[in-house]
Design a protein around this motif. Structure first.
Motif, short mmCIF file in Angstrom:
data_model
loop_
_atom_site.label_atom_id
_atom_site.label_comp_id
_atom_site.label_asym_id
_atom_site.label_seq_id
_atom_site.Cartn_x
_atom_site.Cartn_y
_atom_site.Cartn_z
N GLY A 47 0.76 -1.25 0.00
CA GLY A 47 0.00 -0.11 -0.18
C GLY A 47 0.92 1.20 -0.08
O GLY A 47 0.40 2.36 -0.72
N TRP A 52 0.97 4.15 -2.89
CA TRP A 52 0.62 5.59 -2.34
C TRP A 52 1.67 6.55 -2.69
O TRP A 52 1.60 7.51 -3.13
CB TRP A 52 0.45 5.44 -0.85
CG TRP A 52 0.17 7.08 -0.40
CD1 TRP A 52 -0.84 7.70 -0.78
CD2 TRP A 52 0.63 7.56 0.98
NE1 TRP A 52 -0.72 9.00 -0.16
CE2 TRP A 52 0.04 8.71 1.04
CE3 TRP A 52 1.52 6.96 1.76
CZ2 TRP A 52 0.37 9.71 2.16
CZ3 TRP A 52 2.04 7.97 2.79
CH2 TRP A 52 1.26 9.33 2.95
N ARG A 85 0.13 1.58 -9.55
CA ARG A 85 -1.09 1.45 -8.61
C ARG A 85 -1.96 0.19 -8.89
O ARG A 85 -2.43 -0.68 -7.90
CB ARG A 85 -1.52 2.78 -8.44
CG ARG A 85 -0.75 3.72 -7.83
CD ARG A 85 -1.48 5.04 -7.59
NE ARG A 85 -0.57 6.07 -6.85
CZ ARG A 85 -0.92 7.38 -6.79
NH1 ARG A 85 -1.99 8.06 -7.64
NH2 ARG A 85 0.04 7.97 -6.03
N TRP A 100 -0.13 -7.99 -4.82
CA TRP A 100 -0.53 -8.20 -3.29
C TRP A 100 -1.10 -9.47 -3.40
O TRP A 100 -0.97 -10.55 -2.59
CB TRP A 100 -1.05 -6.85 -2.62
CG TRP A 100 -1.40 -7.27 -1.35
CD1 TRP A 100 -0.60 -7.43 -0.20
CD2 TRP A 100 -2.83 -7.65 -0.74
NE1 TRP A 100 -1.29 -7.89 1.07
CE2 TRP A 100 -2.89 -7.89 0.44
CE3 TRP A 100 -4.32 -7.65 -1.22
CZ2 TRP A 100 -3.70 -8.20 1.29
CZ3 TRP A 100 -5.23 -7.99 -0.83
CH2 TRP A 100 -5.28 -8.42 0.83
#
Length: 404
Positions: A299, A303, A325, A332
């Motif tokens: 994350g 970001w 992104r 993941w």
């Protein structure tokens, strides 16, 4: 040292080693993009993806098989000479076959003769690297693996600098190929030295069958990520593929975290009676902690992408932020699925892992084929995300079931 501490220290060393190799590959693409331009970056990244994908067709599975069987032989005080001989012969055959396949593929992508040679070198070298790495982890030599990962990465980067200074654009893949090959030579399995007269030998029956099922498992689970780059190479312009390559080269090292842990878990859990079932409280905590930890790390990467991508790739970075992104979400999900899959492989359930992974792969490939012509690179990323989610659900469901 307790079992948990040993697994943790081995996982840390393996993660550091594979992280160094991932960083070296990233730096190669960064240098290539800055020195030789976006189109060369796209072609280089596509050939690197091809090397990773072809390794799934045997070398990676052979390495996983070696890590499990060599660990069992070592701890059971049995000779592994026959195992090494059989798996080594299989690697020699696969290297010749994969090299022959790489040539027409690279030519079809418009690669120059020098780039073709580099592509063949990376495909063969990376395959040998995967096998040797798995074998050393089977011997519980994670620190040695990390050391040679570091040394060969530095060697590859030094050779790359030489190629850039000499403006040898067609040979930019050879430094990585040489680094992988040197690692394989240094870490090739040479036996556990348990060969006294009367010492029983680790049996080889079922060895190739286990590896063959593992080929299907790793191809269907790991191959989707590499197919996103290959799909970009064939479905969009060279410039768009180069922009996507900027995102892809930063997403790929993140995916190696789960692979590093998985490579350690296979030999470490090979003797457990429960096969690393997710019904075990300790295993459940391991998977849950890993899921939460990677969610935070990945994350943060997503970001901060708008800040660091333009720094790494000045020409392509700003346009690649959205791609990275989106890719990180898929990476993941893919990474989380590698841990329960590794625990199942440790118990010898490669057939079940393979069959469970097929559904995710088929869904992902179909989505890529349908969406890429109209959605472009986002179509490939969508196929990867959805396919990885299907695969994750399948391996978790298997992990919650008791082995028969």
């Amino acid at each position: 040292m307790s079992g948990r501490s040993r697994v943790a220290s081995s996982a840390l060393a393996a993660t550091i080693g594979i992280g160094v190799q991932g960083l070296a590959k990233l730096l190669v693409t960064v240098v290539v993009g800055r020195v030789f331009g976006t189109e060369t970056l796209g072609q280089t990244t596509a050939l690197l993806s091809l090397s990773v994908f072809t390794a799934l067709l045997w070398p990676n599975a052979a390495g996983n098989t070696a890590s499990r069987v060599l660990a069992i032989a070592l701890r059971g005080r049995r000779s592994d000479t026959a195992v090494n001989r059989l798996l080594g012969a299989s690697m020699a055959v696969s290297s010749v076959v994969l090299a022959a396949v790489t040539v027409p593929v690279a030519l079809a992508w418009g690669a120059s003769p020098g780039m073709v040679v580099g592509g063949v070198g990376v495909v063969v070298g990376y395959g040998l690297y995967c096998y040797a790495r798995g074998a050393q982890l089977g011997y519980d030599r994670a620190p040695r693996v990390a050391l040679w990962d570091t040394l060969t990465s530095l060697l590859a980067l030094g050779l790359l600098v030489t190629a850039c200074v000499a403006r040898l654009e067609p040979l930019v893949l050879l430094p990585l190929a040489i680094g992988y090959t040197v690692f394989a030579i240094a870490c090739w399995p040479r036996g556990n030295r348990i060969d006294d007269p009367g010492t029983p030998a680790e049996p080889t029956s079922g060895l190739l069958a286990f590896a063959a099922w593992n080929v299907l498992a790793v191809t269907t689970s790991n191959g989707l990520l590499q197919l996103t780059m290959i799909a970009a190479q064939v479905s969009v312009s060279a410039r768009e593929a180069g922009i996507y390559a900027a995102a892809f080269t930063l997403a790929t090292p993140a995916s190696m975290v789960g692979q590093a842990l998985g490579q350690v878990l296979v030999p470490a859990f090979a003797h457990r009676s429960d096969g690393g079932s997710l019904r075990s409280r300790g295993v459940l905590l391991l998977v849950g902690g890993f899921t939460a930890g990677t969610a935070v790390v990945f994350g943060l990467v997503a970001w901060l992408a708008g800040w660091f991508l333009p720094l790494v790739y000045p020409a392509e970075g700003a346009e690649a932020v959205a791609d990275l992104r989106y890719l990180m979400a898929g990476v993941w999900v893919f990474t989380v699925g590698l841990v329960p899959a590794a625990l199942l492989l440790a118990s010898g359930r490669s057939r079940q892992v393979a069959l469970a992974s097929v559904a995710g792969f088929v869904v992902g490939v179909v989505l890529m084929a349908v969406l890429a012509p109209t959605w472009g690179v986002a179509g490939g990323s969508t196929g990867f995300l959805v396919g990885s989610a299907v695969n994750l659900v399948a391996v978790v469901a298997l992990g919650l079931r008791r082995a028969r």
